[in-house]
Scaffold this active site. Sequence first.
Site, PDB file in Angstrom:
ATOM      1  CG  HIS A   1      -8.622   1.578  -3.241  1.00  0.00           C
ATOM      2  ND1 HIS A   1      -8.407   1.259  -1.921  1.00  0.00           N
ATOM      3  CD2 HIS A   1      -9.961   1.727  -3.378  1.00  0.00           C
ATOM      4  CE1 HIS A   1      -9.566   1.219  -1.288  1.00  0.00           C
ATOM      5  NE2 HIS A   1     -10.524   1.510  -2.142  1.00  0.00           N
TER       6      HIS A   1
ATOM      7  CG  MET B   1     -10.858   4.761  -1.417  1.00  0.00           C
ATOM      8  SD  MET B   1      -9.766   4.558  -0.002  1.00  0.00           S
ATOM      9  CE  MET B   1      -8.191   4.452  -0.857  1.00  0.00           C
TER      10      MET B   1
ATOM     11  CG  HIS C   1      -3.372  -0.896  -3.014  1.00  0.00           C
ATOM     12  ND1 HIS C   1      -4.471  -1.437  -3.639  1.00  0.00           N
ATOM     13  CD2 HIS C   1      -3.858  -0.056  -2.063  1.00  0.00           C
ATOM     14  CE1 HIS C   1      -5.570  -0.958  -3.067  1.00  0.00           C
ATOM     15  NE2 HIS C   1      -5.231  -0.129  -2.116  1.00  0.00           N
TER      16      HIS C   1
ATOM     17  CG  MET D   1     -12.651  -1.085   1.211  1.00  0.00           C
ATOM     18  SD  MET D   1     -10.892  -0.983   0.897  1.00  0.00           S
ATOM     19  CE  MET D   1     -10.330  -0.122   2.385  1.00  0.00           C
TER      20      MET D   1
ATOM     21  CG  ASP E   1      -4.894   3.196  -0.786  1.00  0.00           C
ATOM     22  OD1 ASP E   1      -4.093   2.695   0.014  1.00  0.00           O
ATOM     23  OD2 ASP E   1      -5.848   2.568  -1.282  1.00  0.00           O
TER      24      ASP E   1
ATOM     25  CG  ASP F   1      -7.215  -1.895   0.946  1.00  0.00           C
ATOM     26  OD1 ASP F   1      -7.387  -1.090   0.022  1.00  0.00           O
ATOM     27  OD2 ASP F   1      -6.463  -1.675   1.931  1.00  0.00           O
TER      28      ASP F   1
ATOM     29  CG  MET G   1      -7.889   8.333  -0.258  1.00  0.00           C
ATOM     30  SD  MET G   1      -7.449   8.235   1.483  1.00  0.00           S
ATOM     31  CE  MET G   1      -6.747   6.580   1.551  1.00  0.00           C
TER      32      MET G   1
ATOM     33  CB  SER H   1      -0.881   0.003   1.252  1.00  0.00           C
ATOM     34  OG  SER H   1      -1.631   1.207   1.294  1.00  0.00           O
TER      35      SER H   1
HETATM   36  C1  DX5 Z   1      -7.112   2.121   3.683  1.00  0.00           C
HETATM   37  C2  DX5 Z   1      -6.000   1.841   2.716  1.00  0.00           C
HETATM   38  C3  DX5 Z   1      -5.002   0.797   2.973  1.00  0.00           C
HETATM   39  C4  DX5 Z   1      -4.697   0.094   4.164  1.00  0.00           C
HETATM   40  C5  DX5 Z   1      -3.338   0.400   4.767  1.00  0.00           C
HETATM   41  O1  DX5 Z   1      -7.990   3.001   3.049  1.00  0.00           O
HETATM   42  O2  DX5 Z   1      -6.633   1.448   1.513  1.00  0.00           O
HETATM   43  O3  DX5 Z   1      -4.072   0.763   1.996  1.00  0.00           O
HETATM   44  O4  DX5 Z   1      -5.608   0.243   5.158  1.00  0.00           O
HETATM   45  O5  DX5 Z   1      -2.896  -0.728   5.464  1.00  0.00           O
HETATM   46  P1  DX5 Z   1      -2.984  -0.939   7.054  1.00  0.00           P
HETATM   47  O6  DX5 Z   1      -4.426  -1.036   7.394  1.00  0.00           O
HETATM   48  O7  DX5 Z   1      -2.218  -2.222   7.262  1.00  0.00           O
HETATM   49  O8  DX5 Z   1      -2.295   0.242   7.692  1.00  0.00           O
HETATM   50 ZN    ZN Z   2      -6.593   0.712  -0.752  1.00  0.00          ZN
END
Ligand code: DX5
Ligand code: ZN
Length: 224
Positions: free
Chosen positions: A70, A72, A37, A141, A39, A177, A41, A12
């Site tokens: 991803h 969001m 990956h 999720m 993210d 995830d 947002m 991530s």
């Molecule tokens: C949450 C993210 C993640 C993930 C991060 O929106 O999509 O990539 O939670 O990992 P953790 O939960 O292990 O910190």
């Molecule tokens: Zn994610």
Amino acid sequence: MNPTHRKLLCPSMMCANYGHLAAEVRALDDAGADIFHCDIMDGSFVPNFTMGVMDVKTIRRYTDKPLDCHLMVENPLEKVQWFIEAGANIIYIHPEAERYVVKTLAKIRELHACAGIAVNPDTSVASISEILNLCDYVLVMTVNPGFAGQAFIDFTARKIKQLVTLKDEYGYKLMIDGHCTPQVVKEMAALGVDGFVLGTSGLFGKGSTYRERLEALRRDIEGD
Ligand code: DX5
Ligand code: ZN
């Protein structure tokens, strides 16, 4: 475990050290990461901002491995092209955020990327059953989207089991995830989950090297 069923370990990248992102990508690539990956947002669908197009373009420059985005974000139909052009191979949209889900998934594939849906903890399997056949990936999720470092939401395990039973019929890979600790990875891999987004719970900030973490997770999965 059958190599054709190699579980996918997906760093991530919101959790990476942005002080030297290129070195992080190279190290994760060398350590055996399968998919990067990303993210994305918008501060509206989730109360946070993280990565953007420039981050995806940068990561793309330092690895030949697949990138996923991803999204969001609200109304992803208008935005998927930006991330595919930036180098993403897989796009996850939230069906909760888009009025035209079928059109959006079709557009992702028309742009030669793999189509995925990411589903929030409170989104039921019944509510996505009509679109499962349009997905190459389904991302469950296991935390509320938006932030790393959260706890696993236990009731999502029921949805994961339901989606495991459907994946061969529809042909998608099932990914999870959020809070993917070594224990969660081991248990969910045994259930039939195909891949894991690894953030602060299983990969980053653990003191050991990325290679040590990923190889330890693979041993956990194999049951060595
Ligand atoms: C949450 C993210 C993640 C993930 C991060 O929106 O999509 O990539 O939670 O990992 P953790 O939960 O292990 O910190
Ligand atoms: Zn994610």
